[in-house]
Scaffold this motif. Sequence first.
Motif, PDB file in Angstrom:
ATOM      1  N   UNK A   5       1.061  -1.792   0.319  1.00  0.00           N
ATOM      2  CA  UNK A   5       0.094  -0.442   0.220  1.00  0.00           C
ATOM      3  C   UNK A   5       0.736   1.118   0.415  1.00  0.00           C
ATOM      4  N   UNK A   6       1.646   1.477   0.938  1.00  0.00           N
ATOM      5  CA  UNK A   6       3.188   2.748   0.731  1.00  0.00           C
ATOM      6  C   UNK A   6       3.468   3.086  -1.051  1.00  0.00           C
ATOM      7  N   UNK A   7       3.165   0.960  -1.347  1.00  0.00           N
ATOM      8  CA  UNK A   7       4.594   1.790  -2.453  1.00  0.00           C
ATOM      9  C   UNK A   7       3.348   2.397  -4.023  1.00  0.00           C
ATOM     10  N   UNK A   8       2.474   1.797  -3.462  1.00  0.00           N
ATOM     11  CA  UNK A   8       1.180   2.039  -4.635  1.00  0.00           C
ATOM     12  C   UNK A   8       0.997   3.875  -3.894  1.00  0.00           C
ATOM     13  N   UNK A   9       0.669   3.739  -2.913  1.00  0.00           N
ATOM     14  CA  UNK A   9       0.530   5.398  -2.512  1.00  0.00           C
ATOM     15  C   UNK A   9       1.887   6.347  -3.467  1.00  0.00           C
TER      16      UNK A   9
END
Length: 132
Positions: A5-9
Amino acid sequence: MSEADDFIAWVNSSLRQAEVALHDGDSAPRRALWSRQEPVSILGAWRNAFGQQEVDEAFAVLETAFSNCTSYTFELQAYDVVGDMAYTAGLEHISTSVDGQPRSYTLRVTQVYRREDGEWRVAHRHADTVAE
């Protein structure tokens, strides 16, 4: 939030902003997100580059060609995060001016990322034009 989720954000914020800036004639934000460690490479729709010097030269050429980005969307089709490595695959839909002439096109793009000092950096980009 999970690591994925952090990466996609990050992809949807910092990376997207850097791509919009590039297509508006400013390569500095894209350069800031690229790895400064070898190897780095581009298999591009316009040109290929291998190593820091060639990648920097490619960004300089793109920066002078692009201006007036009116639309940029990234249609993410696949991604994964495994430790300090990640990839994305998707379609970039772009409306910008190329050498002063308005153009709209779609690129099929795969990018490879590595985490360096806790930050995601682009290490490889492959892009080609999607035939209409």
